[in-house]
Scaffold this active site. Sequence first.
Site, PDB file in Angstrom:
ATOM      1  N   SER A  17     -27.037 -17.781  34.788  1.00  0.00           N
ATOM      2  CA  SER A  17     -26.012 -18.560  34.079  1.00  0.00           C
ATOM      3  C   SER A  17     -24.698 -18.535  34.836  1.00  0.00           C
ATOM      4  O   SER A  17     -24.379 -17.554  35.537  1.00  0.00           O
ATOM      5  CB  SER A  17     -25.808 -17.922  32.705  1.00  0.00           C
ATOM      6  OG  SER A  17     -24.638 -18.420  32.105  1.00  0.00           O
ATOM      7  N   TYR A  34     -23.415 -10.983  27.657  1.00  0.00           N
ATOM      8  CA  TYR A  34     -24.490 -11.885  28.065  1.00  0.00           C
ATOM      9  C   TYR A  34     -24.456 -12.123  29.579  1.00  0.00           C
ATOM     10  O   TYR A  34     -25.458 -11.968  30.282  1.00  0.00           O
ATOM     11  CB  TYR A  34     -24.351 -13.211  27.301  1.00  0.00           C
ATOM     12  CG  TYR A  34     -25.129 -14.339  27.885  1.00  0.00           C
ATOM     13  CD1 TYR A  34     -26.513 -14.401  27.767  1.00  0.00           C
ATOM     14  CD2 TYR A  34     -24.489 -15.374  28.594  1.00  0.00           C
ATOM     15  CE1 TYR A  34     -27.230 -15.439  28.324  1.00  0.00           C
ATOM     16  CE2 TYR A  34     -25.198 -16.416  29.141  1.00  0.00           C
ATOM     17  CZ  TYR A  34     -26.565 -16.446  29.015  1.00  0.00           C
ATOM     18  OH  TYR A  34     -27.271 -17.470  29.575  1.00  0.00           O
ATOM     19  N   LYS A  82     -27.147 -11.052  32.848  1.00  0.00           N
ATOM     20  CA  LYS A  82     -27.693 -11.968  33.873  1.00  0.00           C
ATOM     21  C   LYS A  82     -27.358 -11.455  35.272  1.00  0.00           C
ATOM     22  O   LYS A  82     -28.194 -11.489  36.182  1.00  0.00           O
ATOM     23  CB  LYS A  82     -27.134 -13.377  33.656  1.00  0.00           C
ATOM     24  CG  LYS A  82     -27.618 -14.041  32.375  1.00  0.00           C
ATOM     25  CD  LYS A  82     -29.109 -14.334  32.448  1.00  0.00           C
ATOM     26  CE  LYS A  82     -29.642 -14.940  31.175  1.00  0.00           C
ATOM     27  NZ  LYS A  82     -31.093 -15.168  31.205  1.00  0.00           N
TER      28      LYS A  82
END
Length: 327
Positions: free
Chosen positions: A115, A139, A143
């Site tokens: 992302s 988050y 990643k």
Amino acid sequence: MRILVIGGAGYIGSHVVKSLLNTGFDVRVYDDLSTGKRINLFKQAEFVEGSLLDMESLKKALDNVDGVVHLAAKKAVGESMAEPEKYANNNLIGAINLLNAMTDKNVKYLVFSSSAAVYGMPQTPQLNESHPLNPINFYGFTKLEMERFMEWYDRLKGIKFVSLRYFNAVGYDEDGDILGLEEKPQNLLPVVMETLFGIRSQMSIFGNDYDTPDGTCIRDYIHVTDLATAHTLALQYLERENTSQILNLGTGTGHSVLEMIQETERIVNQKINYTMAPRRSGDPAKLTASSEKAQSILGWQPKHSDLENIIRSTWHVYQNTYEKNQN
Ligand code: UFG
């Protein structure tokens, strides 16, 4: 090649499955159906219900597999800050299990859904892959950590990977083959659609005092069919070149929140009930991708990402689900 698509019943995963099937890959889907939906499954692909946290089941699903596309992760930025343990379990422990299971089963190719959240606050309006990596939410941290794990498993175990850093994934399959809607969406376009169909009475624009032409935030919206194609090209690249890569996927063009709403109003010929609200924390004014690397390495070009196409394809899926509310 036989490909295991982990998260193949999800929004992006189901579009990846379609692209792989159309290209002639043999596809097996592995999904725990926690957010994925049966309606998104293709009958031409074998389906195995299972979790990344179940090592035995995962290893079995990897039988006779040549490559993996891994898209099974939690992805709500706000939730990741409130419940990091959920993200640690799913996005880290689950993905590390996958690397270990691939090592055990001698599966060498992995395409990973990463992302733009790995970059954090942009220091330039358009980001290329060498932009500093300072995620500002948990988050994005998960990643980035997995990209680092994959780099080590490449060096130590020879697993070759392509990590695809998505910008804003939007749109739906234009043939209407994928109809599953996300529940309680937070992203802009699904929120616009829910407002349009009366699922919510109104929506908010988070901030109109940014340093952009109309004061609202600008993002790089990339059609999910274009994202899906990149996964297929990445598997072909791995098979051909046996080299790992980290690549941005975006169009390079930005659209503001207001532009997205006004374009939707024009296309569907209906007003959307929105109000101006304060800024949402952690939102940069402008975030667009440089995808030159994906274009030169994979030969990838976005072909479905004009705004009209994005909005129409999304609207059709919402119409399909909520048309009863319209009558
Ligand atoms: N927005 C609104 N109102 C809403 C929802 C969103 O004004 O109800 C605005 C946001 O403030 C932002 C823009 O619309 O300016 C886009 O917001 P999204 O939530 O759709 O997407 P983000 O750009 O915040 O995040 C997306 C993905 C993340 C990913 C990130 C990387 O959701 O998973 O892109 O660029 F990390």
